[in-house]
Design a protein around this motif. Sequence first.
Motif, PDB file in Angstrom:
ATOM      1  N   GLU A 190       0.848  -1.204   0.000  1.00  0.00           N
ATOM      2  CA  GLU A 190       0.000   0.000   0.000  1.00  0.00           C
ATOM      3  C   GLU A 190       0.876   1.243   0.000  1.00  0.00           C
ATOM      4  N   PRO A 191       0.373   2.327  -0.594  1.00  0.00           N
ATOM      5  CA  PRO A 191       1.157   3.563  -0.529  1.00  0.00           C
ATOM      6  C   PRO A 191       1.214   4.057   0.910  1.00  0.00           C
ATOM      7  N   SER A 192       2.356   4.586   1.321  1.00  0.00           N
ATOM      8  CA  SER A 192       2.441   5.093   2.697  1.00  0.00           C
ATOM      9  C   SER A 192       3.394   6.272   2.778  1.00  0.00           C
ATOM     10  N   TRP A 193       3.239   7.033   3.842  1.00  0.00           N
ATOM     11  CA  TRP A 193       4.079   8.198   4.116  1.00  0.00           C
ATOM     12  C   TRP A 193       4.614   8.064   5.542  1.00  0.00           C
ATOM     13  N   LYS A 194       5.813   8.559   5.742  1.00  0.00           N
ATOM     14  CA  LYS A 194       6.361   8.557   7.104  1.00  0.00           C
ATOM     15  C   LYS A 194       6.181   9.959   7.679  1.00  0.00           C
ATOM     16  N   ILE A 195       5.472  10.048   8.788  1.00  0.00           N
ATOM     17  CA  ILE A 195       5.308  11.364   9.419  1.00  0.00           C
ATOM     18  C   ILE A 195       5.831  11.309  10.856  1.00  0.00           C
ATOM     19  N   LYS A 196       6.272  12.471  11.328  1.00  0.00           N
ATOM     20  CA  LYS A 196       6.805  12.561  12.704  1.00  0.00           C
ATOM     21  C   LYS A 196       5.710  13.045  13.623  1.00  0.00           C
ATOM     22  N   LEU A 197       5.492  12.319  14.718  1.00  0.00           N
ATOM     23  CA  LEU A 197       4.501  12.752  15.699  1.00  0.00           C
ATOM     24  C   LEU A 197       5.143  12.732  17.084  1.00  0.00           C
ATOM     25  N   LYS A 198       4.647  13.610  17.942  1.00  0.00           N
ATOM     26  CA  LYS A 198       5.158  13.645  19.304  1.00  0.00           C
ATOM     27  C   LYS A 198       4.007  13.293  20.234  1.00  0.00           C
ATOM     28  N   ALA A 199       4.248  12.264  21.062  1.00  0.00           N
ATOM     29  CA  ALA A 199       3.210  11.896  22.024  1.00  0.00           C
ATOM     30  C   ALA A 199       3.872  11.514  23.329  1.00  0.00           C
ATOM     31  N   ASP A 200       3.280  11.925  24.421  1.00  0.00           N
ATOM     32  CA  ASP A 200       3.809  11.654  25.764  1.00  0.00           C
ATOM     33  C   ASP A 200       5.295  12.014  25.862  1.00  0.00           C
ATOM     34  N   GLY A 201       5.653  13.136  25.263  1.00  0.00           N
ATOM     35  CA  GLY A 201       7.020  13.629  25.380  1.00  0.00           C
ATOM     36  C   GLY A 201       8.039  12.964  24.474  1.00  0.00           C
ATOM     37  N   THR A 202       7.639  11.934  23.742  1.00  0.00           N
ATOM     38  CA  THR A 202       8.625  11.318  22.843  1.00  0.00           C
ATOM     39  C   THR A 202       8.202  11.474  21.386  1.00  0.00           C
ATOM     40  N   ARG A 204       8.161  10.221  17.553  1.00  0.00           N
ATOM     41  CA  ARG A 204       8.258   8.951  16.824  1.00  0.00           C
ATOM     42  C   ARG A 204       7.814   9.143  15.389  1.00  0.00           C
ATOM     43  N   VAL A 205       8.263   8.222  14.553  1.00  0.00           N
ATOM     44  CA  VAL A 205       7.881   8.263  13.145  1.00  0.00           C
ATOM     45  C   VAL A 205       6.837   7.177  12.922  1.00  0.00           C
ATOM     46  N   VAL A 206       5.700   7.570  12.380  1.00  0.00           N
ATOM     47  CA  VAL A 206       4.686   6.552  12.050  1.00  0.00           C
ATOM     48  C   VAL A 206       4.573   6.464  10.536  1.00  0.00           C
ATOM     49  N   ASP A 207       4.555   5.242  10.069  1.00  0.00           N
ATOM     50  CA  ASP A 207       4.517   4.996   8.625  1.00  0.00           C
ATOM     51  C   ASP A 207       3.094   4.566   8.275  1.00  0.00           C
ATOM     52  N   GLY A 208       2.447   5.275   7.361  1.00  0.00           N
ATOM     53  CA  GLY A 208       1.071   4.878   7.019  1.00  0.00           C
ATOM     54  C   GLY A 208       0.415   5.875   6.087  1.00  0.00           C
ATOM     55  N   ARG A 209      -0.911   5.926   6.181  1.00  0.00           N
ATOM     56  CA  ARG A 209      -1.659   6.844   5.315  1.00  0.00           C
ATOM     57  C   ARG A 209      -2.832   7.413   6.106  1.00  0.00           C
ATOM     58  N   PRO A 210      -3.381   8.557   5.630  1.00  0.00           N
ATOM     59  CA  PRO A 210      -4.424   9.207   6.422  1.00  0.00           C
ATOM     60  C   PRO A 210      -5.724   8.423   6.457  1.00  0.00           C
ATOM     61  N   GLY A 211      -6.466   8.564   7.574  1.00  0.00           N
ATOM     62  CA  GLY A 211      -7.839   8.078   7.618  1.00  0.00           C
ATOM     63  C   GLY A 211      -8.689   8.968   6.712  1.00  0.00           C
ATOM     64  N   TRP A 212      -9.891   8.524   6.409  1.00  0.00           N
ATOM     65  CA  TRP A 212     -10.717   9.213   5.419  1.00  0.00           C
ATOM     66  C   TRP A 212     -11.159  10.603   5.901  1.00  0.00           C
ATOM     67  N   HIS A 213     -11.518  10.709   7.187  1.00  0.00           N
ATOM     68  CA  HIS A 213     -12.170  11.944   7.652  1.00  0.00           C
ATOM     69  C   HIS A 213     -11.207  13.116   7.799  1.00  0.00           C
ATOM     70  N   ILE A 214      -9.947  12.795   8.105  1.00  0.00           N
ATOM     71  CA  ILE A 214      -8.993  13.875   8.397  1.00  0.00           C
ATOM     72  C   ILE A 214      -8.596  14.611   7.124  1.00  0.00           C
ATOM     73  N   GLU A 215      -8.732  13.968   5.963  1.00  0.00           N
ATOM     74  CA  GLU A 215      -8.320  14.655   4.740  1.00  0.00           C
ATOM     75  C   GLU A 215      -9.186  15.897   4.516  1.00  0.00           C
ATOM     76  N   ASP A 216     -10.492  15.800   4.803  1.00  0.00           N
ATOM     77  CA  ASP A 216     -11.383  16.942   4.576  1.00  0.00           C
ATOM     78  C   ASP A 216     -11.050  18.112   5.485  1.00  0.00           C
ATOM     79  N   THR A 217     -10.852  17.829   6.782  1.00  0.00           N
ATOM     80  CA  THR A 217     -10.609  18.943   7.704  1.00  0.00           C
ATOM     81  C   THR A 217      -9.219  19.537   7.491  1.00  0.00           C
ATOM     82  N   ALA A 218      -8.252  18.728   7.018  1.00  0.00           N
ATOM     83  CA  ALA A 218      -6.926  19.284   6.717  1.00  0.00           C
ATOM     84  C   ALA A 218      -7.018  20.195   5.494  1.00  0.00           C
ATOM     85  N   ILE A 219      -7.781  19.756   4.492  1.00  0.00           N
ATOM     86  CA  ILE A 219      -7.936  20.566   3.272  1.00  0.00           C
ATOM     87  C   ILE A 219      -8.691  21.861   3.579  1.00  0.00           C
TER      88      ILE A 219
END
Length: 476
Positions: A190-202, A204-219
């Motif tokens: 599957e196509p994927s992107w690596k994005i950097k996220l910070k949670a609980d002070g650390t 991390r890089v998560v590799d994946g793709r966006p959920g359906w709903h977040i694309e609309d609110t980001a746009i």
Amino acid sequence: MLYVYNTLSRSKEIFRPFRGNDVNMFVCGQTVYDDAHLGHAKNYINFDVIARWLRFSGYNVKYIQNITDVDDKIINRANENGEEPAELARRYEARFMEDMDAIGVRKGVDKYPRSHDYIDAIRDQIQMLLDKGYAYIIEDDVYYDVLKFGDYTKLSGMRIEELAKHRIEPREGKRNPYDFSLWKGAKEGEPSWKIKLKADGTERVVDGRPGWHIEDTAITATLLGKQYDIHGGAIELIFPHHTNEIAQAEAAFDVKPFVKYWLHSGIMLIKGEKMSKSLKNFIRIRDLLKMYDAEALRLLVCSAHYRTDMIYTDNMMKIAQSRLRYLYASFSIFYNMKSSKSEIRCAEVDEIIGRLEKGFGEAMDDDFNSPMALSVLSSTIEGLRSYAESYPEISTQSKDVAVKEVINFAGVLGILEKDSYKNKLPDKASDMIKEREQLRKEKRFNEADSIRDRLKSEFGIIVEDSGFGSIWYGAG
Ligand SMILES: [Zn+2]
């Protein structure tokens, strides 16, 4: 004064945009893995007419519609075909644009942003939700904690216990079964992107793709701001899609309401079922347009209110085509009537046009009542035709005003946009049509048929007898 039905309040409200005359509008767009069908056509024509009426009324409308080009359906179809998902998406996006052009929708949309171009904005929004405690990470997946957001069911009116009855994605570690995906961890192939996220002070890089709903609110956050005026889509998107959009945006941006007016269109039914890809009962837009005019499809869609479900039958489509031809033929008679430069206005025609302006405006200001507007337009054109058939001439000024107004109002529905009404029937053909009508009244059908044949062979004019009276087309 414009009234719109707002799903959020379940009532008609006076339309007052956030910023004066500027209207920001977003409508859920196409997932490009196959051709668009008539159900899509209904939805996009509905919102196109809404945007046209807002612009006609003097609003500055910025109209955005997204293209979902990262999605399970695209990935699955591409795997079946043995091609790259991005390649498949580009191909169907191009075909979708051709279809939207053909039905007069594309030119009204200011931008068709693609979801994969907004990965950075999606990341930023997920980070905001993590920072505020609305999101949590399990391995490479990120979920939204639905119970944390108090107003979760306000758009749908559902009870929180009802949520569990809907399709839920099982996943070990989820806080609530109905928490939804903001980010889906990468899977093989599957196509994927690596994005950097910070949670609980650390970090991390998560590799994946966006959920359906977040694309609309980001746009929309990028292109329209954190709060905007109108969000449209088909009624089936209220839950979970639009419900989740509200949860994301209001939590991330501390705004309420995220969208002022939620407008939902009814669906297209065929033989008692929803027209859909999965039921395989759909008619592609491009296939329909091989047989019918795009304006006839618009007329059919406008003949039902946008919020109601609409039943499609071939017979209704045929009637819409006849009705459109009847409007063109009738308007052509008025357009081609003799005019003189006399300064005297023709009171009768001015009155007909006055009724059009008032009646059409009242209909559209009442939650975009296009069937009523269409019926006002039709009776206007009939009135003008009967004027043309009763009087030898008209003042040029009155005629020009009438023609301009009819074209302006018809343009809100997206019909009478072709110039063919300007073609004048040759006098001889016009006489033959009248003679044929007379013969039909006298039941001399053989003679009437032979005139019909001659009209076709001598002038290339097709005459048909419809429920609206005799109609003709193909001249010039
Ligand atoms: Zn959407």
